[in-house]
Motif scaffolding. Structure first.
Motif, mmCIF file in Angstrom:
data_model
loop_
_atom_site.group_PDB
_atom_site.id
_atom_site.type_symbol
_atom_site.label_atom_id
_atom_site.label_comp_id
_atom_site.label_asym_id
_atom_site.label_seq_id
_atom_site.Cartn_x
_atom_site.Cartn_y
_atom_site.Cartn_z
ATOM 1 N N ILE A 77 0.811 -1.037 0.126
ATOM 2 C CA ILE A 77 -0.025 -0.135 -0.165
ATOM 3 C C ILE A 77 0.780 1.371 -0.005
ATOM 4 N N VAL A 78 2.121 1.083 0.842
ATOM 5 C CA VAL A 78 2.807 2.398 0.770
ATOM 6 C C VAL A 78 3.241 2.554 -0.443
ATOM 7 N N LEU A 79 3.929 1.392 -1.126
ATOM 8 C CA LEU A 79 4.486 1.817 -2.485
ATOM 9 C C LEU A 79 3.620 2.172 -3.551
ATOM 10 N N ILE A 80 2.226 1.592 -3.555
ATOM 11 C CA ILE A 80 1.158 1.902 -4.666
ATOM 12 C C ILE A 80 0.907 3.501 -4.264
ATOM 13 N N ALA A 81 0.797 4.110 -2.835
ATOM 14 C CA ALA A 81 0.657 5.357 -2.835
ATOM 15 C C ALA A 81 1.764 6.352 -2.980
ATOM 16 N N THR A 82 3.053 5.808 -2.985
ATOM 17 C CA THR A 82 4.098 6.419 -3.272
ATOM 18 C C THR A 82 4.256 6.823 -4.889
ATOM 19 N N SER A 83 3.880 5.655 -5.542
ATOM 20 C CA SER A 83 3.981 5.926 -7.040
ATOM 21 C C SER A 83 2.917 6.890 -7.653
ATOM 22 N N LEU A 84 1.569 6.689 -6.885
ATOM 23 C CA LEU A 84 0.696 7.745 -7.385
ATOM 24 C C LEU A 84 0.964 9.247 -6.897
ATOM 25 N N THR A 85 1.679 9.419 -5.801
ATOM 26 C CA THR A 85 2.045 10.600 -5.422
ATOM 27 C C THR A 85 3.075 11.223 -6.282
ATOM 28 N N ILE A 86 4.298 10.573 -6.536
ATOM 29 C CA ILE A 86 5.188 10.997 -7.470
ATOM 30 C C ILE A 86 4.612 11.078 -8.773
ATOM 31 N N GLY A 87 3.644 10.207 -9.230
ATOM 32 C CA GLY A 87 3.112 10.607 -10.866
ATOM 33 C C GLY A 87 2.472 11.980 -10.791
ATOM 34 N N LEU A 88 1.491 12.038 -9.668
ATOM 35 C CA LEU A 88 0.715 13.208 -9.455
ATOM 36 C C LEU A 88 1.622 14.445 -9.462
ATOM 37 N N GLN A 89 2.787 14.393 -8.726
ATOM 38 C CA GLN A 89 3.576 15.652 -8.375
ATOM 39 C C GLN A 89 4.308 16.061 -9.663
ATOM 40 N N ILE A 90 4.622 15.174 -10.464
ATOM 41 C CA ILE A 90 5.257 15.594 -11.907
ATOM 42 C C ILE A 90 4.359 15.839 -12.559
ATOM 43 N N ARG A 91 3.201 15.502 -12.778
ATOM 44 C CA ARG A 91 2.355 16.136 -13.646
ATOM 45 C C ARG A 91 1.844 17.537 -13.393
ATOM 46 N N HIS A 92 1.779 17.727 -12.036
ATOM 47 C CA HIS A 92 1.599 19.034 -11.446
ATOM 48 C C HIS A 92 2.737 19.945 -11.805
ATOM 49 N N LEU A 93 3.817 19.537 -11.594
ATOM 50 C CA LEU A 93 5.124 20.374 -11.965
ATOM 51 C C LEU A 93 5.263 20.942 -13.497
ATOM 52 N N ILE A 94 4.943 19.694 -14.103
ATOM 53 C CA ILE A 94 4.837 20.070 -15.764
ATOM 54 C C ILE A 94 3.878 20.969 -16.274
ATOM 55 N N SER A 95 2.669 20.809 -15.484
ATOM 56 C CA SER A 95 1.570 21.805 -15.849
ATOM 57 C C SER A 95 1.474 23.003 -15.108
ATOM 58 N N ALA A 96 2.372 23.233 -14.269
ATOM 59 C CA ALA A 96 2.597 24.528 -13.420
ATOM 60 C C ALA A 96 2.524 25.691 -14.283
ATOM 61 N N PRO A 97 1.674 26.848 -14.033
ATOM 62 C CA PRO A 97 1.773 28.038 -14.810
ATOM 63 C C PRO A 97 3.230 28.519 -14.751
#
Length: 791
Positions: free
Chosen positions: A433-453
């Motif tokens: 569960i920790v690994l899955i949550a980590t993968s989801l969080t890293i993916g969402l953070q990268i997406r957020h950085l790329i789409s940041a204004p």
């Protein structure tokens, strides 16, 4: 004691329990494959530059913030400090070690990376010279040394010594004076061409004795044997404050001397000239590798404990025939070690097979066979012996503690309640569960950085470096022909982009302070395609425009028309206008002051010679399919340059995405390990459910006889495993929340941790567990109770 070395009964047991054997060998082999790959990667990382005979006497001088310095700093140091035996300035071409330059050899054109180095390079460092003389390889300013791979690419099997190469922007040729084996395991990057560092002074006049460019090179110092140069750091600081402008203006305030062996993981090391490693990344690899190995060991312990009922009679017979408890323990540990050795052999071949893909993933060479020294082999032997003991000790102690009479009477299986297995399965699910949550969080953070204004437009802009052109006339022709293409909307000329940070101009502001500006120069199209918003236009052709942050740093309002710089504020600058703040660099960078100059028509302005002879970038706004547009731009360039190599061109969106390569690499690795962990865990659950349900067959039959429905039986069997997942979720959520919260604190632009992330992770783990145990549970629920009671 030696009779315990007979493994015939163990082989017979494995033959009758093929699922048990497959899951254990598969899990251990895959886990040990990762261990081998990570071990070799880590070994190479930790031994960077250890092979240089003088490594213990080599230091890189830097500030408290970086390792960059002015080119002529080494001259001042040699003259002042007798402890220094020699110096060597090193710099890679462009703004990163991946930047390339066009090169001509014979009738062909190539794209090559270049390393600038002083004549002392091959005397200070022990890189293997395959052709040429170490003392003379860089003796002349017209000498160049080629890497082995580039020499083979250009000249094939022909001896390259004495052959000529040239750069299109220079009339003179350079002579090949040596061939060096491709540089490996070093902070010095492996480049195609090594040439004299004095060429930096030709390319940029700011690399003068005044050291106007204080970030041109990394300066290495070789101290005399027994000398203590670090004791001179206070004197260096006082000296620099007298003669070195970054210290005089309080831009920096410290002097550092980093030993060569510590340089690779130094926090001061950056990507300008040197390769650098991430200790955090090595630890992440260690962590996820340990998790995978832990899963495999847990599976082994779980399955072996579950199988103790099937092997109990064998061990009872051995005890009755005179075997001691210690001999039983030893036998089971030896069996565990044999399983580990078998898995290690399989893992070794798997690791060799996937090592090219692993090298690409970690962006560093892995060479298992070449690094297999006697010391490494000995470490593997000790490791596998320890692993065998760890994996076998729990099942061995459990089996050996029961008395033979209990096993003969059949009370052993009634006492086995799978306590160990339930605990270990819960731990597995916590980690999953920790690994899955980590993968989801890293993916969402990268997406957020790329789409940041970012405060400027980035879509469909192709950035072409002018280093691929021989002169400004080619740039003009390139621009004019591109404007005739249907896929091209606009073409701008400029010096850098907001993402590449333009140029830096750090100026004295008062007697004891400096202000650092990022400078952007471009034509009117440049400012239009980026959509930089001009908040105030002072309607003057003189001076520079500033961004809002610069006004704030200088302490002046948006209606100001001038600002003053210099040690006594005597330098008067006219403000042409004020631009709204935009992100300079990536979303990870702090705000910075910017100076901007809209030259209008670059052709007209370039003739004045006020700034420089030609721009650094051609920025092309395309329309339609971006791949087709790229190919069109490439074909136009190749036609203009008569077959020149089109390199260094990327869409701005790609450049921005590349900013987060390290985060993506971590995501890929964590994702791979998460999938492997889920697979190993699922296989373990399948096997565990099989043995668990075998123990529950008679209980299920009795319940069905007394009226339990299929759904009730199925719910009871599956529910016991799902309760373990529920307990794991309760433990995993606060652990993951804390760890991921700490990780996100390193980002100024970051997502908020949503409970949905942990619900998704828990639901996924629950779904895997449900699917893993449902089939066997369904079979048990559908079985004929009469057959189970009879058996």
């Amino acid at each position: 004691m030696f009779r315990q070395l007979n493994f015939r009964s163990f082989f017979n047991f494995l033959g009758r329990n093929r699922l048990y054997a497959f899951i254990n060998i598969f899990g251990l082999s895959v886990s040990l494959m990762f261990v081998i790959l990570i071990a070799d990667y880590t070994l190479r990382q930790l031994t960077c530059d250890d092979y240089h005979a003088k490594a213990g006497r080599i230091y890189a001088i830097g500030t408290e913030a970086s390792l960059n310095s002015g080119y002529y700093l080494q001259k001042y140091l040699r003259d002042r400090y007798p402890e220094i035996e020699s110096t060597c300035a090193v710099a890679a071409s462009g703004q990163s070690t991946d930047a390339t330059q066009p090169v001509e050899a014979g009738q062909r054109k190539y794209s090559a990376t270049v390393l600038f180095a002083d004549t002392t390079f091959f005397r200070m460092f022990d890189f293997e010279l395959l052709e040429g003389d170490r003392d003379q390889a860089l003796a002349s300013r017209e000498n160049v040394v080629l890497s082995e791979s580039f020499a083979r690419k250009v000249f094939g099997t022909f001896n390259p010594l004495g052959q000529a190469i040239r750069f299109p922007d220079e009339e003179k040729s350079y002579v090949v004076s040596g061939v060096v084996r491709d540089i490996d395991r070093s902070v010095i990057p492996n480049t195609d061409i090594i040439m004299r560092a004095e060429r930096l002074c030709d390319l940029n006049p700011a690399n003068d004795e005044r050291m106007s460019n204080c970030g041109a090179v990394t300066t290495f110092l070789l101290v005399h044997p027994g000398a203590d140069l670090t004791a001179k750091i206070p004197d260096m600081l006082a000296y620099f404050k007298q003669m070195y402008w970054p210290y005089k203006g309080n831009v920096v305030s410290g002097v550092t001397l980093t030993p060569l062996r510590e340089l690779y993981f130094s926090r001061l090391n950056d990507v300008y000239s040197l390769h650098h490693g991430s200790w955090a990344f090595v630890m992440i690899l260690f962590g996820v590798g340990a998790v995978i190995l832990l899963f495999a060991v847990m599976n082994y312990i779980n399955l072996t404990v579950a199988q103790t009922g099937f092997r109990a009679k064998e061990m009872a017979a051995r005890r009755l025939l005179g075997a001691s408890r210690g001999e039983i323990v030893l036998k089971l540990i030896l069996e565990s070690t044999l399983m580990c050795v078998t898995s290690l052999i399989i893992a070794f071949f798997l690791a060799v097979a996937v090592q090219p893909y692993a090298s690409q993933l970690v962006e560093s060479k892995i060479d298992i066979l070449a690094d297999m020294t006697p010391v490494v082999v000995a470490c593997y032997v000790v490791f596998i012996a320890a692993l065998g003991v760890v994996a076998g000790i729990v099942p061995a102690m459990m089996v050996s503690r029961y008395k033979p009479v209990d096993i003969v009477r059949g009370t052993f299986r009634r006492r086995s309640k799978m306590v160990y297995s339930k605990v270990l399965i819960t731990i597995q699910n916590v980690i999953t569960i920790v690994l899955i949550a980590t993968s989801l969080t890293i993916g969402l953070q990268i997406r957020h950085l790329i789409s940041a204004p970012l405060g400027y437009e980035t879509k469909d802009i192709l950035d072409v470096s002018t280093e691929i052109f021989s002169d400004y006339g080619q740039i003009q022709q390139f621009r004019n022909e591109l404007l005739q293409q249907p896929c091209v909307e606009a073409v701008a000329l400029g010096c850098g982009s907001p993402h590449s940070r333009g140029n830096n101009n750090t100026m004295q502001w008062g007697p004891d302070r400096m202000v650092s500006f990022q400078v952007f120069v471009g034509d009117s199209t440049y400012f239009r395609i980026f959509g930089l918003e001009l908040l105030r236009d002072n309607h003057t052709d003189k001076g520079w425009a500033l961004n809002q942050y610069a006004l704030h740093e200088l302490g002046i309002g948006e209606d100001a028309t001038h600002f003053k710089m210099g040690p006594d504020y005597s330098w008067n600058f006219e403000i042409a206008g004020v631009y709204r703040d935009f992100q300079v660099g990536s979303a990870l960078d702090e705000p910075t002051s910017a100076m901007l100059l809209d030259v209008g028509d670059y052709d007209r302005w370039n003739k004045t010679g006020n700034y420089q002879t030609y721009p650094w970038d051609v920025l092309i706004k395309v329309r339609g399919d971006k791949t087709e547009a790229y190919n069109t731009v490439k074909s136009v360039f190749e036609r203009i340059s008569d077959g020149g190599v089109f390199s260094g061109a990327q869409y701005l969106e790609q450049e921005i995405a590349a900013d987060y390569a390290d985060q993506r690499r971590i995501l890929h690795i964590v994702g791979i390990f998460t999938l492997v962990a889920i697979l190993i865990s699922a296989l373990g659950l399948v096997a565990m459910s099989t043995y668990y349900i075998q123990q529950k067959e008679q209980e299920v039959a009795v319940r069905k006889v007394f009226g339990s429905t299929r759904a009730e039986v199925l719910g009871r069997l599956v529910g016991s495993f799902m309760r373990m997942v529920g307990a794991a979720l309760v433990i995993a959520v606060p652990v993951a929340w804390y760890l991921l919260g700490r990780w996100l604190q390193d980002y100024s632009v970051r997502i908020s941790l949503s409970p949905l992330i942990f619900l998704v992770a828990g639901a996924f783990a629950a779904a895997v567990a449900f699917l893993a145990v449902f089939w066997q549970s369904s079979r048990a629920a559908d079985s004929n109770p009469v057959d189970s009671i009879k058996s």
